[in-house]
Design a protein around this motif. Structure first.
Motif, PDB file in Angstrom:
ATOM      1  N   GLY A 106      -1.817  -0.170   5.660  1.00 42.96           N
ATOM      2  CA  GLY A 106      -1.603   1.239   5.963  1.00 42.96           C
ATOM      3  C   GLY A 106      -0.820   1.444   7.240  1.00 42.96           C
ATOM      4  O   GLY A 106       0.074   2.313   7.309  1.00 42.96           O
ATOM      5  N   LYS A 107      -1.117   0.657   8.267  1.00 41.68           N
ATOM      6  CA  LYS A 107      -0.398   0.802   9.536  1.00 41.68           C
ATOM      7  C   LYS A 107       1.061   0.376   9.384  1.00 41.68           C
ATOM      8  O   LYS A 107       1.972   0.988   9.935  1.00 41.68           O
ATOM      9  CB  LYS A 107      -1.090  -0.030  10.611  1.00 41.68           C
ATOM     10  N   LEU A 108       1.280  -0.709   8.636  1.00 45.87           N
ATOM     11  CA  LEU A 108       2.654  -1.156   8.406  1.00 45.87           C
ATOM     12  C   LEU A 108       3.444  -0.116   7.594  1.00 45.87           C
ATOM     13  O   LEU A 108       4.634   0.110   7.843  1.00 45.87           O
ATOM     14  CB  LEU A 108       2.653  -2.494   7.666  1.00 45.87           C
ATOM     15  N   ALA A 109       2.782   0.512   6.609  1.00 41.23           N
ATOM     16  CA  ALA A 109       3.440   1.549   5.805  1.00 41.23           C
ATOM     17  C   ALA A 109       3.832   2.733   6.676  1.00 41.23           C
ATOM     18  O   ALA A 109       4.934   3.275   6.558  1.00 41.23           O
ATOM     19  CB  ALA A 109       2.525   2.002   4.669  1.00 41.23           C
ATOM     20  N   ALA A 110       2.919   3.153   7.578  1.00 36.16           N
ATOM     21  CA  ALA A 110       3.205   4.276   8.467  1.00 36.16           C
ATOM     22  C   ALA A 110       4.350   3.949   9.413  1.00 36.16           C
ATOM     23  O   ALA A 110       5.151   4.823   9.775  1.00 36.16           O
ATOM     24  CB  ALA A 110       1.950   4.647   9.255  1.00 36.16           C
TER      25      ALA A 110
ATOM     26  N   ASP B 176       2.705   8.407   5.125  1.00 37.84           N
ATOM     27  CA  ASP B 176       1.658   9.141   5.844  1.00 37.84           C
ATOM     28  C   ASP B 176       0.295   8.988   5.186  1.00 37.84           C
ATOM     29  O   ASP B 176      -0.708   9.451   5.722  1.00 37.84           O
ATOM     30  CB  ASP B 176       2.031  10.624   5.939  1.00 37.84           C
ATOM     31  N   LYS B 177       0.274   8.353   4.022  1.00 34.82           N
ATOM     32  CA  LYS B 177      -0.992   8.100   3.321  1.00 34.82           C
ATOM     33  C   LYS B 177      -1.230   6.600   3.181  1.00 34.82           C
ATOM     34  O   LYS B 177      -1.888   6.162   2.234  1.00 34.82           O
ATOM     35  CB  LYS B 177      -0.966   8.765   1.943  1.00 34.82           C
ATOM     36  N   GLY B 178      -0.655   5.851   4.103  1.00 32.85           N
ATOM     37  CA  GLY B 178      -0.834   4.406   4.041  1.00 32.85           C
ATOM     38  C   GLY B 178      -0.099   3.761   2.897  1.00 32.85           C
ATOM     39  O   GLY B 178      -0.452   2.665   2.450  1.00 32.85           O
ATOM     40  N   GLY B 179       0.940   4.439   2.400  1.00 36.62           N
ATOM     41  CA  GLY B 179       1.717   3.903   1.284  1.00 36.62           C
ATOM     42  C   GLY B 179       1.091   4.137  -0.072  1.00 36.62           C
ATOM     43  O   GLY B 179       1.583   3.629  -1.092  1.00 36.62           O
ATOM     44  N   ASP B 180       0.013   4.918  -0.120  1.00 36.21           N
ATOM     45  CA  ASP B 180      -0.743   5.114  -1.364  1.00 36.21           C
ATOM     46  C   ASP B 180       0.096   5.799  -2.436  1.00 36.21           C
ATOM     47  O   ASP B 180       0.666   6.868  -2.212  1.00 36.21           O
ATOM     48  CB  ASP B 180      -1.997   5.939  -1.069  1.00 36.21           C
ATOM     49  N   LEU B 181       0.182   5.184  -3.589  1.00 39.91           N
ATOM     50  CA  LEU B 181       0.890   5.760  -4.736  1.00 39.91           C
ATOM     51  C   LEU B 181      -0.066   6.376  -5.744  1.00 39.91           C
ATOM     52  O   LEU B 181       0.363   6.928  -6.761  1.00 39.91           O
ATOM     53  CB  LEU B 181       1.726   4.684  -5.437  1.00 39.91           C
TER      54      LEU B 181
ATOM     55  N   VAL C  44       7.723  -3.225  -0.841  1.00 39.61           N
ATOM     56  CA  VAL C  44       6.644  -4.200  -0.677  1.00 39.61           C
ATOM     57  C   VAL C  44       5.423  -3.568  -1.338  1.00 39.61           C
ATOM     58  O   VAL C  44       4.906  -2.552  -0.864  1.00 39.61           O
ATOM     59  CB  VAL C  44       6.356  -4.488   0.809  1.00 39.61           C
ATOM     60  N   ILE C  45       4.987  -4.129  -2.462  1.00 41.33           N
ATOM     61  CA  ILE C  45       3.965  -3.490  -3.289  1.00 41.33           C
ATOM     62  C   ILE C  45       2.690  -4.316  -3.281  1.00 41.33           C
ATOM     63  O   ILE C  45       2.723  -5.547  -3.406  1.00 41.33           O
ATOM     64  CB  ILE C  45       4.453  -3.323  -4.740  1.00 41.33           C
ATOM     65  N   ASN C  46       1.571  -3.610  -3.139  1.00 43.80           N
ATOM     66  CA  ASN C  46       0.259  -4.259  -3.216  1.00 43.80           C
ATOM     67  C   ASN C  46      -0.544  -3.616  -4.339  1.00 43.80           C
ATOM     68  O   ASN C  46      -0.684  -2.393  -4.395  1.00 43.80           O
ATOM     69  CB  ASN C  46      -0.485  -4.108  -1.887  1.00 43.80           C
ATOM     70  N   ILE C  47      -1.057  -4.457  -5.265  1.00 42.91           N
ATOM     71  CA  ILE C  47      -1.859  -3.957  -6.390  1.00 42.91           C
ATOM     72  C   ILE C  47      -3.316  -3.883  -5.940  1.00 42.91           C
ATOM     73  O   ILE C  47      -3.941  -4.905  -5.652  1.00 42.91           O
ATOM     74  CB  ILE C  47      -1.719  -4.878  -7.609  1.00 42.91           C
ATOM     75  N   GLU C  48      -3.856  -2.687  -5.895  1.00 43.88           N
ATOM     76  CA  GLU C  48      -5.230  -2.501  -5.436  1.00 43.88           C
ATOM     77  C   GLU C  48      -6.237  -2.567  -6.571  1.00 43.88           C
ATOM     78  O   GLU C  48      -7.352  -3.062  -6.408  1.00 43.88           O
ATOM     79  CB  GLU C  48      -5.361  -1.157  -4.719  1.00 43.88           C
ATOM     80  N   LYS C  49      -5.853  -2.046  -7.733  1.00 39.28           N
ATOM     81  CA  LYS C  49      -6.824  -1.969  -8.826  1.00 39.28           C
ATOM     82  C   LYS C  49      -6.086  -1.841 -10.152  1.00 39.28           C
ATOM     83  O   LYS C  49      -5.033  -1.209 -10.232  1.00 39.28           O
ATOM     84  CB  LYS C  49      -7.744  -0.756  -8.610  1.00 39.28           C
ATOM     85  N   GLN C  50      -6.616  -2.461 -11.199  1.00 40.59           N
ATOM     86  CA  GLN C  50      -6.107  -2.300 -12.548  1.00 40.59           C
ATOM     87  C   GLN C  50      -7.253  -1.816 -13.428  1.00 40.59           C
ATOM     88  O   GLN C  50      -8.339  -2.405 -13.408  1.00 40.59           O
ATOM     89  CB  GLN C  50      -5.530  -3.618 -13.081  1.00 40.59           C
TER      90      GLN C  50
END
Length: 696
Positions: free
Chosen positions: A380-384, A393-398, A432-438
């Motif tokens: 989240g900090k890196l995304a900001a 502003d949402k930590g990169g949340d899609l 740079v994509i991180n998969i949080e949940k499927q």
């Protein structure tokens, strides 16, 4: 994907869409030369509203802008879409001018703070639709504000925001104006009493009746005097809001022949053989398919029916077809099948190559961020810090999304594993994509389709054109058009009461070129060209011109013929009933003399003027409620036939006990009619002049 990508994906909702720009330049020179009838006004105007000119330049800029928004949403456009959205743009423009004049006169306005509230704090429905999370439906205020801030550096985005703000402001001013009018509606006690009585007072009556159809045709002799009498009594019905024209036309079919179909089948069968043997399916489709589309994984129910029923039970490499669908021969190949998540929750950091000094540097930076994240750094900090779109502003949340929502990197997140971090390059930049949940799982397939449209050959088109050319060379006026069509056994079609901006006719989807010619021609003119419309070649003749305003008897004579015939039938039946009424003391005697039956009716109310088993008869029921009990009526001509009745009794309702509630109900019913009624009145008062057909 960025703010621009986010807004572009839904930009069609921002404003009322319109289209038609691509053909304006071609039409303009043609229209300016005409200078006839409704297009003989200023060549720089598309219309006037309350004396205010709408310039072509100003209107066309709006059309261009709306066209781009519409194309982003719909892709290809047909004639119906073009006509529909241009009409909406026009209505929006006219309503805006009318509303502006009214609100300025009354001092109605929307201030800056109120507009900000409508955009970000208590967003209007338009804003909510654009900036709501598609999964949760919750309005994303931060994304909306960031998008607005970014607009200053992006002319296209800025134009979209200006249009959105104008639309929101206009909508709010309209609401204020309509509410002002609604607040002026007043229902008094007498209004409430009338409404209560009309809905609750009952009448019992008896009637005899003869249907108009009971009059033999031999007794129906319609004269010119009958036409004139009906016309004069109903002249108010014959107001033409705009000039209309009627024409006849013959169409020579250039659709694919049987031989064309056989040739197309042979071609697709040869392609199918090659597709089965192909080892590079992407290249094969790119070379052979008419429609180029990316290969994507799709769930059951997303493929067209012919494929959906076979591909989910087939083995990899299976080829289906050839088959025919939506005007094309097709052959399909199963490239892959797997079990895949139904939806994915992911986050990303979007890097802009232009800001990083090129794609190589952006990819290198993305790899560095990926290593930091894999080493435990806070995503989240890196995304900001490094992100360039609204999600930073949402930590990169899609959020959570299903297939089709993120096509640019869909395969990566749906085929990856939970917790995986990856670098993906798309048209939007480097992610740079991180998969949080499927979430969930179902079988999906990837299918490649090669399509070949079934088109007429040049020989087929030439044969149809030659027939049209031969016909045109034999006709010069309406009489010869009729004679030649009959001699050649051609089916004449009619474009009846066509308006200046009409784009389609029965069997002709895009007839603008034909309609434009019709409005330059005179009555009796035969087209001096052959119109190429879809798969038809068309030749036409103008048969009637109806001007704006009250139409003449000659213009409506054919239209009113059934009504005039009914009026003559009514005279015959009334004469029969009048003869029977002479000396009669009861309805039974009238029935005996006329060979009819007395029918009793109970508990009819004024507010529902229906005679059970016959029809809605407003005039008859209205007359009944104005009659005295136990008296024979005169003969009354209604909608279905002629009646004679006797009122047996009236039953008055109980005294009204809740006048306030009834007042509220009546007022609410009246308020619901205000929106459309007010603008209709204002539109008439504004004397709108429409010259759009010069340009579109």
């Amino acid at each position: 994907m960025g703010i621009m990508g986010f807004l572009r994906n839904r930009a069609g909702i921002i404003i009322v869409v319109a289209i038609g720009v691509a053909i304006v330049a071609f039409l303009l020179s043609d229209a300016i030369r005409s200078g006839q009838g409704f297009i003989a006004d200023s060549q720089s105007e598309v219309g006037k509203v309350a004396g205010e000119s709408i310039s072509y330049k100003e209107f066309n800029e709006r059309v261009e802008q709306n066209s781009q928004q519409f194309k982003q949403q719909m892709g290809s456009l047909n004639a119906q879409m073009t006509a529909y959205v241009v009409e909406n743009t026009w209505n929006q423009t006219v309503s805006g001018i009318i509303l502006k004049k009214q609100t300025e006169d009354l001092g109605i306005a929307v201030g800056e703070s109120e507009l900000f509230d409508l955009l970000f704090d208590n967003p209007s429905p338009q804003v909510q639709q654009i900036f709501s999370n598609p999964q949760t439906g919750v309005f994303d205020r931060a994304t909306a504000i960031n998008s607005r801030k970014s607009a200053d550096a992006d002319p296209q985005l800025k134009a979209q925001w200006i249009a959105l703000e104008e639309s929101v402001q206009q909508q709010r001013e309209s609401e204020k104006y309509i509410n002002l009018v609604k607040n002026g509606i007043y229902v008094n006690s007498l209004d409430a009493k009338d409404d209560y009585t009309n809905k609750n007072k009952l009448v019992n009556f008896e009637y005899v009746y003869k249907d108009y159809a009971s009059v033999p045709d031999a007794e129906v002799k319609v004269t010119d005097a009958d036409y004139k009498e009906y016309y004069e009594q109903n002249k108010y019905k014959f107001k033409n809001p705009t000039e209309t024209r009627t024409f006849e036309y013959v169409a020579f079919n250039a659709a694919p022949s049987k031989q064309d179909t056989l040739d197309a089948k042979a071609k697709i069968e040869k392609i199918a053989e090659g597709f089965r043997a192909s080892t590079n399916d992407s290249l094969f489709v790119a070379i052979n398919a008419d429609t180029k589309a990316p290969f994507t994984y799709e769930k059951k129910g997303q493929l067209e029916p012919a494929l959906d029923s076979v591909m989910f039970n087939a083995s990899k490499g299976f080829v289906y077809g050839p088959y025919f669908s939506n005007g094309s021969f097709k052959v399909a190949k199963l490239l892959d099948a797997r079990v895949s998540p139904d939806s994915v929750k992911a986050r990303h950091i979007l890097l802009n190559p232009a800001q990083e000094g090129g794609m190589d540097k952006a990819l290198a930076k993305a790899d560095s961020l990926k290593k930091l994240i894999q080493g435990g750094a806070d995503f989240g900090k890196l995304a900001a810090q490094y992100g360039t779109d609204g999600s930073k502003d949402k930590g990169g949340d899609l959020g959570t999304f299903s297939r089709g929502a993120m096509p640019a990197f869909e395969d990566a997140v749906f085929n990856g594993s939970v917790g995986q971090t990856m670098v993906v390059q798309t048209q939007f930049g480097v992610h740079v994509i991180n998969i949080e949940k499927q979430i969930g799982s179902s079988k999906v397939v990837k299918v490649a389709v090669v399509d070949k449209g079934l088109l007429p050959s040049s020989a087929t088109e030439q044969a149809a054109y030659q027939k049209a050319q031969s016909f045109l060379s034999d006709v010069s006026d309406f009489k010869s058009f009729e004679e030649t069509a009959q001699k050649q056994g051609l089916n004449k079609l009619v474009g009846a009461d066509v308006t200046p901006l009409q784009s389609s006719l029965p069997g002709l989807d895009d007839a603008r070129s034909l309609v434009r010619w019709v409005y330059k021609a005179e009555k009796g003119d035969v087209s001096n060209e052959i119109f190429d419309i879809g798969d038809k070649y068309v030749v036409a003749v103008v048969t009637a011109i109806k001007p704006e305003g009250t139409l003449s008897l000659e213009d409506v004579k054919t239209q009113i013929e059934p009504d005039v015939k009914r009026a003559v039938q009514a005279k015959v039946l009334k004469a029969s009933f009048d003869k029977a009424l002479n000396g009669a003391n009861s309805l039974a005697q009238v029935a005996q003399k006329t060979g009819t039956t007395v029918t009793p009716v109970e508990n009819v109310v004024f507010a529902n003027p229906v005679i059970p088993g016959v029809a809605q008869e407003n005039k008859v029921i209205g007359t009944i409620f104005g009659s005295q009990p136990n008296k024979l009526s005169k003969a009354i001509d209604g909608e279905r036939g002629v009646y004679v009745f006797t009122v047996k009794s009236f039953t008055n309702p109980a005294p009204m006990t809740n006048a306030l509630r009834i007042k509220e109900q009546v007022q609410q019913a009246m308020s619901q009619q205000v929106d459309a009624a007010v603008f209709e009145v204002l539109r008439k008062k504004a004397k709108v002049k429409d010259y759009r057909a010069k340009f579109y």
